[in-house]
Design an enzyme around this catalytic site. Sequence first.
Site, PDB file in Angstrom:
ATOM      1  N   HIS A 105      -4.395  -1.775  -5.843  1.00 52.35           N
ATOM      2  CA  HIS A 105      -3.747  -0.779  -6.395  1.00 52.35           C
ATOM      3  C   HIS A 105      -4.513   0.602  -6.890  1.00 52.35           C
ATOM      4  CE1 HIS A 105      -0.064  -3.458  -7.127  1.00 52.35           C
ATOM      5  NE2 HIS A 105      -0.553  -3.544  -6.012  1.00 52.35           N
ATOM      6  N   ASP A 123       0.829  -1.281   0.125  1.00 53.38           N
ATOM      7  CA  ASP A 123       0.131   0.072  -0.133  1.00 53.38           C
ATOM      8  C   ASP A 123       0.740   1.127   0.167  1.00 53.38           C
ATOM      9  OD1 ASP A 123      -2.175  -1.742   0.102  1.00 53.38           O
ATOM     10  OD2 ASP A 123      -2.310  -1.690   2.103  1.00 53.38           O
TER      11      ASP A 123
HETATM   12  P1  GDP Z   1      -0.586   0.541  -3.584  1.00 53.87           P
HETATM   13  O1  GDP Z   1      -1.151  -0.756  -3.198  1.00 53.87           O
HETATM   14  O2  GDP Z   1       0.976   0.519  -3.365  1.00 53.87           O
HETATM   15  O3  GDP Z   1      -0.989   0.582  -5.089  1.00 53.87           O
HETATM   16  O4  GDP Z   1      -1.279   1.456  -2.881  1.00 53.87           O
HETATM   17  P2  GDP Z   1      -2.874   1.661  -2.363  1.00 53.87           P
HETATM   18  O5  GDP Z   1      -3.640   2.128  -3.518  1.00 53.87           O
HETATM   19  O6  GDP Z   1      -3.589   0.307  -1.560  1.00 53.87           O
HETATM   20  O7  GDP Z   1      -2.965   2.678  -1.238  1.00 53.87           O
HETATM   21  C1  GDP Z   1      -2.378   4.031  -1.290  1.00 53.87           C
HETATM   22  C2  GDP Z   1      -3.330   4.831  -1.228  1.00 53.87           C
HETATM   23  O8  GDP Z   1      -2.634   6.330  -1.074  1.00 53.87           O
HETATM   24  C3  GDP Z   1      -4.588   5.271  -2.142  1.00 53.87           C
HETATM   25  O9  GDP Z   1      -5.455   5.540  -1.496  1.00 53.87           O
HETATM   26  C4  GDP Z   1      -4.014   6.418  -2.963  1.00 53.87           C
HETATM   27  O10 GDP Z   1      -4.903   7.108  -3.615  1.00 53.87           O
HETATM   28  C5  GDP Z   1      -3.263   7.319  -2.083  1.00 53.87           C
HETATM   29  N1  GDP Z   1      -1.984   8.139  -2.554  1.00 53.87           N
HETATM   30  C6  GDP Z   1      -1.069   7.552  -3.356  1.00 53.87           C
HETATM   31  N2  GDP Z   1      -0.068   8.448  -3.332  1.00 53.87           N
HETATM   32  C7  GDP Z   1      -0.561   9.559  -2.641  1.00 53.87           C
HETATM   33  C8  GDP Z   1      -0.065  10.732  -2.012  1.00 53.87           C
HETATM   34  O11 GDP Z   1       1.173  11.237  -2.568  1.00 53.87           O
HETATM   35  N3  GDP Z   1      -0.768  11.373  -1.229  1.00 53.87           N
HETATM   36  C9  GDP Z   1      -1.835  11.271  -0.868  1.00 53.87           C
HETATM   37  N4  GDP Z   1      -2.691  12.051   0.261  1.00 53.87           N
HETATM   38  N5  GDP Z   1      -2.553   9.920  -1.176  1.00 53.87           N
HETATM   39  C10 GDP Z   1      -1.708   9.204  -2.037  1.00 53.87           C
HETATM   40  P1  IMO Z   2      -0.580  -4.236  -2.402  1.00 53.05           P
HETATM   41  O1  IMO Z   2      -0.272  -4.734  -3.513  1.00 53.05           O
HETATM   42  C1  IMO Z   2      -0.916  -4.374   2.142  1.00 53.05           C
HETATM   43  C2  IMO Z   2      -0.749  -8.386   3.934  1.00 53.05           C
HETATM   44  C3  IMO Z   2      -1.980  -8.850   4.200  1.00 53.05           C
HETATM   45  C4  IMO Z   2      -1.514 -10.017   5.585  1.00 53.05           C
HETATM   46  C5  IMO Z   2      -0.121 -10.590   4.845  1.00 53.05           C
HETATM   47  C6  IMO Z   2      -0.731 -11.884   4.271  1.00 53.05           C
HETATM   48  O2  IMO Z   2      -2.125  -3.596  -2.322  1.00 53.05           O
HETATM   49  O3  IMO Z   2       0.279  -3.374  -1.670  1.00 53.05           O
HETATM   50  P2  IMO Z   2      -2.082 -12.491   2.115  1.00 53.05           P
HETATM   51  O4  IMO Z   2      -3.617 -12.445   2.066  1.00 53.05           O
HETATM   52  O5  IMO Z   2      -1.335 -12.121   1.019  1.00 53.05           O
HETATM   53  O6  IMO Z   2      -2.030 -14.072   2.274  1.00 53.05           O
HETATM   54  O7  IMO Z   2      -1.962 -11.690   3.432  1.00 53.05           O
HETATM   55  O8  IMO Z   2       0.196  -9.665   3.620  1.00 53.05           O
HETATM   56  N1  IMO Z   2      -0.794  -8.055   2.275  1.00 53.05           N
HETATM   57  C7  IMO Z   2      -1.070  -6.871   1.850  1.00 53.05           C
HETATM   58  N2  IMO Z   2      -0.834  -5.744   2.765  1.00 53.05           N
HETATM   59  N3  IMO Z   2      -1.231  -4.482   0.715  1.00 53.05           N
HETATM   60  C8  IMO Z   2      -1.031  -5.437   0.036  1.00 53.05           C
HETATM   61  O9  IMO Z   2      -0.858  -5.497  -1.527  1.00 53.05           O
HETATM   62  C9  IMO Z   2      -1.000  -6.761   0.709  1.00 53.05           C
HETATM   63  N4  IMO Z   2      -1.052  -8.172   0.074  1.00 53.05           N
HETATM   64  C10 IMO Z   2      -0.856  -8.931   1.157  1.00 53.05           C
HETATM   65  O10 IMO Z   2      -2.574  -7.732   5.085  1.00 53.05           O
HETATM   66  O11 IMO Z   2      -0.887  -9.144   6.542  1.00 53.05           O
HETATM   67 MG    MG Z   3      -2.968  -1.633  -1.861  1.00 63.98          MG
END
Ligand code: GDP
Ligand code: IMO
Ligand code: MG
Length: 443
Positions: free
Chosen positions: A41, A13
Amino acid sequence: MGHTCVFGLGWGDEGKGKVVDLLCPAFDYVVRFNGGANAGHTVCVGEERFALHLLPAGILHESATAVIGPGVVVDPIKLIEELDGLIERGIDPGSRLKISERAHLVLSYHKIEDQLSEQAASSGKKIGTTARGIGPCYADKMRRSSAVRFVDLVHDASLLDRIEQIVEQKRKMFIALYGEDGELDVEAVVADVVRAKNRLVSNICDTTSLLHRAVEDGQSILFEGANGVLLDIDHGTYPFVTSSSTGPHGIGVGAGVSPHVVTTRIGAAKAYSTRVGAGPFMSELNDATGDRIRIAGHEFGTTTGRPRRCGWFDAVACRYAAKLAGLTDIALLHLDTLSGFEEVGVCTGYRIGDRTIHTMPADISSCEQVEPIIEFLPGWSEDLQEIRAFDDLPQNARDYVARVESLVGSPVSLIGVGPKRSQTIVRGDLKNVVGDISMSAPA
Ligand code: GDP
Ligand code: IMO
Ligand code: MG
């Protein structure tokens, strides 16, 4: 631009979706190589928000061929739902989506097993998985006899009989281990497999050869890592990890492309740290400051909606991840979220008893004993969300970025100042790749 990988330096994340979306117009292919629907994502374009789980985030760009590689575990029903969701919003990937025939299928019994094993684990042993069936599917892949791959949908005439046998074995196993079968329904599993075949068969192909040709023909590939290096099956905070190779080292395994061709390795990190699920988190803030970061950063999971645990940027863990990945650039997201803090902390070392260490302990009990050594830097009060040039950032924010660079040992080439595509500062050579973001067409 050479072949590039965007991946997470933390526990997931970090903002990978945003970075992939920004870079994607410069690439011919965007490739997922690990994980499955545990990923979430996010891409924000204007007022529109997309959450991609199995499809590469680059799918929003028509110019790129989207590949789900051999190392991804694919829940076909989730994938179909995700495709339908995009089609409803006017984006039909059609034949632009290629699914590796070598990729494994996540079926409903994997998700049931994920839930049953988590429920049965005693407190302190629960991983806090996403319940998407990831671990059980990768376990079946290693076990081999009970695995199902996309190529089987095309070539295995007796697949449905085999599925029935697998389901009956799973039923016996669930009853023996958990005292119930989790409402396993063989007809429903067969129906899912038939639906997967009917809907996805034209997208299934030999993505390995496709990518080999792309490399030979000088086309460019963007690899999109899921999860994060600290969740890596071998190098993460085991056993509180996911079940795949999450960094650029996973490209060989998960895409069938030699990682040596990937010359740019961009690690995404937040300007602070987060984690969802259980497991050690050395710089966690279990206090009002952690709550404040969670609220300011809207830190609730994209896949499960769970509140994310928050803490200061952990330079020790990040440097460890950087070394594993051969990091070339840092994408530092969420710098805007730290506006308003009087001082901003960075974890520069771990104290365990009377020892100070600067590496990641392999055992969980040592990780849990860690007392983080926090260096505080002066904060900034200005809202950063409209800033587009590094030199326009407040001096304290620039100093903070420079401190992250020196502690991790790589340049910060991209800075996020908000969730939207346009809310980004790009520096150095990456500027030539990303181009003028304000001019880029909305997806
Ligand atoms: P990923 O799994 O690595 O793609 O990340 P996620 O999408 O799960 O979580 C990142 C969150 O942060 C999302 O809600 C994005 O819209 C938000 N986000 C990404 N970059 C920024 C940033 O620079 N500032 C803020 N405020 N939000 C961001
Ligand atoms: P993105 O791509 C955040 C974490 C789960 C749990 C551990 C194992 O969005 O960054 P699983 O279901 O994979 O067996 O869970 O890994 N986890 C993530 N946490 N972002 C993710 O993906 C994750 N993928 C798995 O929360 O702790
Ligand atoms: Mg994510």
